[in-house]
Design an enzyme around this catalytic site. Structure first.
Site, PDB file in Angstrom:
ATOM      1  N   SER A 139      22.369  35.135   9.451  1.00 40.41           N
ATOM      2  CA  SER A 139      22.063  35.947   8.277  1.00 40.41           C
ATOM      3  C   SER A 139      23.294  36.753   7.913  1.00 40.41           C
ATOM      4  O   SER A 139      24.175  36.993   8.747  1.00 40.41           O
ATOM      5  CB  SER A 139      20.898  36.898   8.588  1.00 40.41           C
ATOM      6  N   TYR A 152      16.085  42.976  14.363  1.00 41.14           N
ATOM      7  CA  TYR A 152      16.385  41.757  13.605  1.00 41.14           C
ATOM      8  C   TYR A 152      17.889  41.626  13.348  1.00 41.14           C
ATOM      9  O   TYR A 152      18.477  40.571  13.602  1.00 41.14           O
ATOM     10  CB  TYR A 152      15.640  41.755  12.276  1.00 41.14           C
TER      11      TYR A 152
END
Length: 257
Positions: A139, A152
């Site tokens: 990401s 995360y």
């Protein structure tokens, strides 16, 4: 030896779009996700449309032991995983002190432990065959700390660092590693991560899963190590090298609030 493409989290979002790209290229597929109904429908659609061999194995890879079950299945079927796509993952939104710690541990299991175990499990045969491709879905969060999504962001930082490290180890082996680092993407991810409360999907441009998958697929085919779709997303790693770390943390928090 016939090659099989293994894709985790294949029933929706980026994983689903990647599965169709491989299917249209005539690849044999092994698809896994939690939703058995979606997997069986996908198998039927792909076999009817693309005439591929498609195996499906419903699993919740956030559960300890699930990755071992998947690797046993691969061994029993005598499959050579020539391409591994570690796509399965999820996030959570909110202050760490208020979070559901069980959900955070499941996130670490899926985003980190499962990815590491599956990569290790298929690498030996890749090395024996002197060929293989690994696509890890990281990401843009990999490059910055993430207040209000601390675990995360940290898990995706691990994915990027791990991918870079093993890519260097595997240089000259015939095996390439690609870390796909998209920004916010419309995948259904935001629902499981409770991101309807976050500004992330409101304050930043949201990409569609199909375009992100196509970008990652092309990058993997070329053997590119880090693939960041979107011009503004590609500015993030540059900015983090020149902007004070304190300011980076503050900006991320403001975006997510």
């Amino acid at each position: 030896m016939e090659e099989t493409v293994l894709i985790t989290g294949a029933s929706g979002g980026i994983g689903l779009e990647l599965a169709w790209l491989f299917a249209r290229d005539g690849c044999r597929l092994l698809l896994t996700a939690r939703n058995e109904e979606r997997l069986m429908l996908l198998k039927q659609q792909m076999e009817n449309t693309c005439l591929n061999v498609v195996d499906v194995l419903p699993l919740d890879l956030s559960e300890p032991g699930a990755s071992e079950e998947l690797l046993r299945y691969i061994e029993e079927k005598k499959l050579f995983i020539g391409t591994l796509v570690n796509n399965a993952g999820f996030g959570d939104f909110g202050s760490f002190s208020d979070c559901d710690i069980k959900k955070q541990q499941e996130m670490i299991q899926l985003n980190i432990s499962t990815l590491v175990r599956l990569t290790h499990g298929v690498l030996k045969l890749m090395q024996e065959q002197r060929k293989g491709k690994i696509l890890n879905v990281a990401s843009i969060a990999s490059f910055v700390p993430g207040p209000l999504m601390s675990v995360y962001y940290a898990s995706k930082a691990f994915v990027l660092s791990f991918s870079e490290a093993i890519a260097t180890e595997l240089k000259g082996s015939g095996i390439t590693v690609t870390a796909l680092c998209p920004g916010p993407t419309e995948t259904g991810f935001q629902n499981r991560a409770s991101l309807e409360r976050s500004g992330l999907f409101h304050n930043l441009k949201v990409a569609d899963a199909k375009s992100v998958a196509q970008y990652g697929y092309r990058a993997m085919k070329k053997g590119k190590l880090i693939a960041i779709p979107g011009f503004f997303n590609r500015l993030v790693p540059v900015a983090t090298r020149i902007v004070p770390r304190k300011l980076v943390r503050t900006v991320v928090r403001q975006i997510q609030k």
